[in-house]
Structure formats: C-alpha cells, structure tokens
Design an enzyme around this catalytic site. Structure first.
Site, PDB file in Angstrom:
ATOM      1  N   LEU A  39     -10.540   2.733 -18.952  1.00 46.84           N
ATOM      2  CA  LEU A  39     -11.528   3.384 -18.083  1.00 46.84           C
ATOM      3  C   LEU A  39     -11.759   2.494 -16.850  1.00 46.84           C
ATOM      4  O   LEU A  39     -11.392   1.332 -16.839  1.00 46.84           O
ATOM      5  CB  LEU A  39     -12.833   3.582 -18.851  1.00 46.84           C
ATOM      6  CG  LEU A  39     -12.742   4.444 -20.115  1.00 46.84           C
ATOM      7  CD1 LEU A  39     -14.077   4.475 -20.856  1.00 46.84           C
ATOM      8  CD2 LEU A  39     -12.299   5.862 -19.768  1.00 46.84           C
ATOM      9  N   CYS A  43     -10.392   1.183  -9.039  1.00 45.50           N
ATOM     10  CA  CYS A  43     -11.208   0.011  -8.710  1.00 45.50           C
ATOM     11  C   CYS A  43     -11.091  -1.085  -9.776  1.00 45.50           C
ATOM     12  O   CYS A  43     -10.774  -2.230  -9.469  1.00 45.50           O
ATOM     13  CB  CYS A  43     -12.657   0.443  -8.545  1.00 45.50           C
ATOM     14  SG  CYS A  43     -13.791  -0.922  -8.388  1.00 45.50           S
ATOM     15  N   GLY A 145     -10.488  10.524  -7.517  1.00 48.89           N
ATOM     16  CA  GLY A 145     -10.108   9.376  -6.697  1.00 48.89           C
ATOM     17  C   GLY A 145      -8.926   9.605  -5.776  1.00 48.89           C
ATOM     18  O   GLY A 145      -8.688  10.719  -5.316  1.00 48.89           O
ATOM     19  N   VAL A 238       6.288   1.320  11.829  1.00 49.03           N
ATOM     20  CA  VAL A 238       7.365   1.227  10.844  1.00 49.03           C
ATOM     21  C   VAL A 238       7.953   2.618  10.633  1.00 49.03           C
ATOM     22  O   VAL A 238       7.232   3.584  10.416  1.00 49.03           O
ATOM     23  CB  VAL A 238       6.822   0.659   9.515  1.00 49.03           C
ATOM     24  CG1 VAL A 238       7.869   0.756   8.422  1.00 49.03           C
ATOM     25  CG2 VAL A 238       6.365  -0.779   9.723  1.00 49.03           C
ATOM     26  N   ASP A 309     -13.450   9.432  -3.508  1.00 47.94           N
ATOM     27  CA  ASP A 309     -12.287   9.443  -2.603  1.00 47.94           C
ATOM     28  C   ASP A 309     -11.673  10.826  -2.416  1.00 47.94           C
ATOM     29  O   ASP A 309     -10.903  11.039  -1.491  1.00 47.94           O
ATOM     30  CB  ASP A 309     -11.186   8.519  -3.152  1.00 47.94           C
ATOM     31  CG  ASP A 309     -11.521   7.041  -2.991  1.00 47.94           C
ATOM     32  OD1 ASP A 309     -12.658   6.730  -2.591  1.00 47.94           O
ATOM     33  OD2 ASP A 309     -10.638   6.200  -3.265  1.00 47.94           O
ATOM     34  N   HIS A 441     -34.600 -21.919   3.377  1.00 49.98           N
ATOM     35  CA  HIS A 441     -33.783 -22.882   4.105  1.00 49.98           C
ATOM     36  C   HIS A 441     -33.280 -23.940   3.130  1.00 49.98           C
ATOM     37  O   HIS A 441     -34.064 -24.406   2.302  1.00 49.98           O
ATOM     38  CB  HIS A 441     -34.625 -23.565   5.185  1.00 49.98           C
ATOM     39  CG  HIS A 441     -33.859 -24.629   5.918  1.00 49.98           C
ATOM     40  ND1 HIS A 441     -32.882 -24.320   6.830  1.00 49.98           N
ATOM     41  CD2 HIS A 441     -33.905 -25.983   5.827  1.00 49.98           C
ATOM     42  CE1 HIS A 441     -32.371 -25.455   7.297  1.00 49.98           C
ATOM     43  NE2 HIS A 441     -32.970 -26.470   6.708  1.00 49.98           N
TER      44      HIS A 441
HETATM   45  P1  NAD Z   1      -6.681   1.431   5.905  1.00 50.57           P
HETATM   46  O1  NAD Z   1      -6.875   2.810   6.406  1.00 50.57           O
HETATM   47  O2  NAD Z   1      -7.819   0.489   5.813  1.00 50.57           O
HETATM   48  O3  NAD Z   1      -5.556   0.720   6.805  1.00 50.57           O
HETATM   49  C1  NAD Z   1      -4.245   1.247   6.962  1.00 50.57           C
HETATM   50  C2  NAD Z   1      -3.598   0.656   8.211  1.00 50.57           C
HETATM   51  O4  NAD Z   1      -2.229   1.059   8.274  1.00 50.57           O
HETATM   52  C3  NAD Z   1      -4.250   1.117   9.507  1.00 50.57           C
HETATM   53  O5  NAD Z   1      -4.568  -0.019  10.265  1.00 50.57           O
HETATM   54  C4  NAD Z   1      -3.159   1.974  10.154  1.00 50.57           C
HETATM   55  O6  NAD Z   1      -3.214   1.948  11.565  1.00 50.57           O
HETATM   56  C5  NAD Z   1      -1.894   1.316   9.629  1.00 50.57           C
HETATM   57  N1  NAD Z   1      -0.687   2.165   9.705  1.00 50.57           N
HETATM   58  C6  NAD Z   1      -0.604   3.499   9.455  1.00 50.57           C
HETATM   59  N2  NAD Z   1       0.683   3.923   9.615  1.00 50.57           N
HETATM   60  C7  NAD Z   1       1.422   2.842   9.984  1.00 50.57           C
HETATM   61  C8  NAD Z   1       2.827   2.636  10.296  1.00 50.57           C
HETATM   62  N3  NAD Z   1       3.724   3.632  10.287  1.00 50.57           N
HETATM   63  N4  NAD Z   1       3.260   1.384  10.617  1.00 50.57           N
HETATM   64  C9  NAD Z   1       2.361   0.362  10.641  1.00 50.57           C
HETATM   65  N5  NAD Z   1       1.036   0.511  10.366  1.00 50.57           N
HETATM   66  C10 NAD Z   1       0.560   1.728  10.022  1.00 50.57           C
HETATM   67  O7  NAD Z   1      -5.957   1.619   4.491  1.00 50.57           O
HETATM   68  P2  NAD Z   1      -5.725   0.615   3.270  1.00 50.57           P
HETATM   69  O8  NAD Z   1      -5.825  -0.796   3.689  1.00 50.57           O
HETATM   70  O9  NAD Z   1      -4.446   1.098   2.662  1.00 50.57           O
HETATM   71  O10 NAD Z   1      -6.921   0.950   2.318  1.00 50.57           O
HETATM   72  C11 NAD Z   1      -7.053   2.257   1.768  1.00 50.57           C
HETATM   73  C12 NAD Z   1      -8.483   2.560   1.418  1.00 50.57           C
HETATM   74  O11 NAD Z   1      -8.916   1.746   0.361  1.00 50.57           O
HETATM   75  C13 NAD Z   1      -9.384   2.359   2.603  1.00 50.57           C
HETATM   76  O12 NAD Z   1     -10.005   3.579   2.889  1.00 50.57           O
HETATM   77  C14 NAD Z   1     -10.394   1.342   2.136  1.00 50.57           C
HETATM   78  O13 NAD Z   1     -11.694   1.792   2.413  1.00 50.57           O
HETATM   79  C15 NAD Z   1     -10.181   1.218   0.638  1.00 50.57           C
HETATM   80  N6  NAD Z   1     -10.227  -0.200   0.266  1.00 50.57           N
HETATM   81  C16 NAD Z   1     -11.386  -0.878   0.373  1.00 50.57           C
HETATM   82  C17 NAD Z   1     -11.416  -2.226   0.054  1.00 50.57           C
HETATM   83  C18 NAD Z   1     -12.711  -2.975   0.162  1.00 50.57           C
HETATM   84  O14 NAD Z   1     -13.773  -2.348   0.198  1.00 50.57           O
HETATM   85  N7  NAD Z   1     -12.678  -4.287   0.242  1.00 50.57           N
HETATM   86  C19 NAD Z   1     -10.284  -2.892  -0.327  1.00 50.57           C
HETATM   87  C20 NAD Z   1      -9.123  -2.172  -0.422  1.00 50.57           C
HETATM   88  C21 NAD Z   1      -9.103  -0.821  -0.115  1.00 50.57           C
END
Ligand code: NAD
Length: 462
Positions: A39, A43, A145, A238, A309, A441
């Site tokens: 479960l 996350c 999700g 990419v 999500d 502090h």
């Molecule tokens: P993200 O949306 O944060 O970042 C994806 C990045 O990939 C963007 O900067 C985008 O411009 C880039 N990108 C897209 N297509 C591309 C290409 N062809 N070539 C190069 N770059 C490209 O997505 P993520 O990092 O995969 O995270 C996914 C989700 O998971 C997010 O919505 C985030 O909120 C969540 N997440 C949150 C946390 C946290 O809260 N610390 C940690 C991990 C993930």
C-alpha cells in the site's frame, strides 16, 4: 468478506489511503482496492519516500567526503556501500507501507488486492489473482494517481533507459548519466547520483530549470547545482534515446548526440486511467487525460468522485491528501474545502527549494502591485553555524494591504521552513503579522521573519 460498502476507494496512494482512513473515522464502511502488493502508492513505494531516503544517504556521503573536514572532523577513506544504501531505502519503504496496512486494520478499512474498475452505477469490479470480485457502494472514489510520461523516440527498456522507478535502484553508480527534464524528479535524482560519483548531464527543453517555480530562485538553484557538478544544457530538446552496444545514445534537436551509460526520463507524469471502466459510467477524459471534476471532486457520474494526480492541479502527494480529507468530509458532513493558494511545493535538493503562493513571475504577469522582502541566509547566525549560507528567503506581499501573496525559499531546510509561510497565508497574514511573531534564536526560521521585515525595509540583520 463484505461486498457492499458506503465508500469504495480505488487506489491506495496518499490520496486514496488517507481518504479511506478518514471516511472510516467518520463512520462509513470503506473498501480500498490496490493492485500493488504494498500500500502507499507511488509516493511510498517508488516516489517521494525512497527518493528522500537516497537524497539523505547520498548527502551524508558527500558530507563525509568533503564537508566534515570543514567542521574539523577528520575521517579515514570514505567508501560507498551502494547495496547497503539501497537496502536501507527498501527497509524504510517496507516499514511505511506496512504502516499503512496497520492503519487500515486499525480503522477497519477492507483491503482488496487487484485492479479495480467501474462497472456501472454503484458497481466496481476487482480483477484479483483469484478471479473477479463484484463490489457495490453508495460512493466510489477514483484515486489512481499517475505514471511517468513517455517521450516520443525515447525507448524505455526498463534498465539503461528508464524512469524514476529504475533510477531509485541502479545496481552501480553510472559513470555518465543523462537526465531528460530539469523538473522536480530530474533535479532530485541528478543530485543523488552526482553525489555518489556519476557525471550527470541534465537536458532541459526550456531555457530555464524548474518551470513553474519562481524564476529568480530557479536561476540561483541552477548556479548552485552547477557548482556542485551538474552539467545543464538548456534549450535542449531530446528527440530520441536508444541503447547501443556500449551504452546509450541520446539525440538532441540541432546538436551532437550524447553518449552515456544510463538515461533517466523525467519529463512529467500522466494520469493513470487505463482500464478503469470510465465508459460504464459515461465518463470521458479532458484534453490532458485527466478526469474532470467539480469543486467538490464530483465527476459527471453520480456518486463517483476523483482526486489527486488523476484530476487537475499539481501532482503532489500532500495536495492529494488534502483533497481526500475534503472530499470525504463533504460526503459525510456537507462541508469540505482545499485552499489551493497555500499548497507548498518542495524540491528536496541541497539546498532545498520551497514555494507557496504566487511566484514573482505570476505577480508580474498579473500586473499586481506587490512589495518584496528578501533575506539571504548569509545573514543568519544559525545558517552560519550549520555552514549552509547559500540561498535566501523571499516574501511577496500586496503593496496596499500587505497581505502575503507568496513565499519562496532556497536554502537549508527550506521544505520545513515553508510550513510557517503556508500557515500564515492560510490565516490571511500580512508580512507585518509574520514579522511581529517572536521567532526563537538562533533558528533558520528567523530568516522568514527577517524577509517579512524586509518587505517594508525594516530587516535588522542585513
Ligand atoms: P516536471 O513537470 O516537474 O518537469 C519535467 C521537465 O521536463 C520540464 O522542465 C520540461 O520542460 C522538461 N521536458 C519536457 N519535454 C522535454 C524534452 N523533450 N527534452 C528535454 N526536456 C523536456 O516533471 P517531473 O520532474 O517528471 O515530475 C513529475 C511530477 O511529479 C511533477 O508534477 C511533480 O510535482 C511531482 N514530483 C514532486 C516531487 C516533490 O514534491 N518533491 C518530487 C518528484 C515529483
């Protein structure tokens, strides 16, 4: 085992399992369907938690290699035991996922193991390893999700070219790792493997990192991460990634391809809606593949709700949890609410980056009249004693009313510090309200007070 419930939750991630427990606490009979053995969802199993474990462990390794000496602590040769590090991560994950099992038992949530899908009004089918189980409920909550977004031309092989799932358990430190996407996942996992010794190149399509976050902080973060050894190639789109005899090759539009031994694809996530039986309840997805809901998480099908999500809004565990509580409270009490203006976002790099409310870029776009107070951690006695003086706190407040509109922090423990800002904003605080609160502090939290003072030019320590 009963087959009729007040509420059936499909998916046991932070949105689903929290909603299930809350509903049981409010007196409903509740079932939760989860197809994974453990479960806790992405996350707990393959997301927030294991990545935080590896961030913590790899940070300790980096400190032991360099930082301890600055504190006057001499160590002998520091060696990495990657299998032990990965085992610790697995132990933390198992403890927490078992913890959710325990919470289900304590709260009398009935768990079904298998894939859940809608089967007409009030009906749900569980495809379990022992066959189909038919369930019925007054209310159904979809909390399935998301999964990593694919990228055309990038051939995921579940090993060398993978997503965050593979990057949480590489069996050896890659020599050269290419990360596609400079978002949350890309930066956190780049940090982990770079600290453990990989040469990391981050390819980002946009001209900046961390899109959506305050651009001033993102620019500062990029400088800091570059100093730490990450190589950024911005404006790099990419177009393909393939395995070769020697490793992998990543192709970039208008540039030379990059050779490496592993590729991490982190270009966002997409909602999980496969085989959910949405058509049996007349439900269609929006243009981004999400399930449309109203302000109270109700879908267009009577008695069917969705959150986390799989619906609109940021893909964050804590946002899904809040929605789970609000959705269930409304079902039972008639009232439930999520304040979307005060949902913090945190990137758990070193230093951490945390935000709540409007970014300065958004305020500029909205032509809002605002005042800005900044306090650098260089001015904080506590940050100095930690030896972590990089970064700053930025408070943005309405120019007329002084109401806090946004707080953005890059620096030590920013992810914990942002909670005070979120609480203040939830209560409609002004920058003066924060500034007049006595902060212990020496703490890092004093930096938020100082930044709030700086909004009206009254900071003391800068
Ligand atoms: P993200 O949306 O944060 O970042 C994806 C990045 O990939 C963007 O900067 C985008 O411009 C880039 N990108 C897209 N297509 C591309 C290409 N062809 N070539 C190069 N770059 C490209 O997505 P993520 O990092 O995969 O995270 C996914 C989700 O998971 C997010 O919505 C985030 O909120 C969540 N997440 C949150 C946390 C946290 O809260 N610390 C940690 C991990 C993930």
């Amino acid at each position: 085992m009963p087959t009729a419930f007040d509420l059936i939750v499909i998916g046991a991630g932070p949105g689903g399992y929290v909603a299930a427990i809350k509903a049981a606490q409010l007196g409903l009979t509740v079932a939760c369907i989860e197809r994974e053995a453990a479960l806790g969802g992405t996350c707990l199993r393959i997301g927030c938690i294991p990545s935080k474990v590896l961030l913590e462990s790899s940070e300790k390794f980096a400190e032991a290699k360099g930082d301890f000496a600055r504190h006057g602590i001499k160590l002998g040769a520091v060696e990495l035991d990657l299998p032990a590090m990965l085992r610790r991560k697995d132990t933390v994950v198992t403890t927490l996922t078992k913890g959710v099992e325990g919470l289900f038992k304590k709260n009398k949530v009935t768990r079904f193991a298998g894939h859940g899908r809608l089967a007409g009004p009030g009906q749900v089918i569980v495809e379990s390893k022992d066959g189909m189980i038919e369930l019925s409920a007054k209310h159904i909550l979809i909390a399935t999700g998301s999964k990593p977004a694919p990228l055309k031309g990038v051939e995921l092989d579940g090993d060398r070219i993978g997503t965050s799932t593979e990057a949480l358990c590489y069996p050896e430190v890659p020599k050269q790792l290419v990360v596609i996407g400079a978002g949350y996942i890309g930066l956190e996992l780049s940090s982990v493997w770079s600290r453990l010794g990989a040469k990391v190149t981050v390819l980002e399509f946009l001209p900046r990192i961390l899109p959506g976050m305050d651009s001033e902080l993102a620019a500062e973060a990029q400088k800091i991460f570059t100093k730490q050894g990450l190589e950024f190639r911005l404006g790099a789109r990419v177009t393909a990634a393939k395995t070769t005899k020697k490793g992998c090759r990543v192709e970039i539009e208008g540039a030379e391809p990059v050779e490496c031994d592993r590729v991490l694809l982190a270009v966002g996530r997409v909602p999980n809606t496969d085989n959910l039986g949405l058509d049996t309840s007349g439900l269609a997805l929006d243009e981004k593949g999400r399930i449309p809901v109203d302000d109270h998480f109700a879908t267009q099908a009577s008695g069917v709700f969705a959150l986390g999500d799989v619906i609109r809004g940021p893909m964050l565990a804590h946002k899904a949890e809040e929605e789970g509580i609000a959705c269930v409270e409304r079902l039972v009490t008639g009232y439930g609410h999520v304040d979307y203006n005060t949902i913090p976002g945190v990137v758990y790099t070193h230093p951490e980056i945390a935000s709540v409310g409007r970014s300065e870029d958004q305020l500029k776009d909205e032509k809002a009249e605002y005042r800005k107070g900044v306090f650098p951690f260089m001015g904080s006695g506590r940050a100095r004693s930690l030896g972590q003086t990089e970064g700053r706190v930025k408070v943005l407040a309405d120019a007329k009313t002084d109401r806090v509109l946004g707080v953005h922090i890059i620096g030590p423990r920013a992810g914990d510090l942002i909670a005070e800002a979120a609480a203040a904003m939830a209560f409609g605080a002004s920058s003066e309200d924060i500034a007049r609160v006595c902060h212990a502090h020496p703490t890092l939290a004093e930096s938020l007070k100082e930044a709030a003072l700086a909004v009206t030019g009254q900071a003391i320590h800068v």
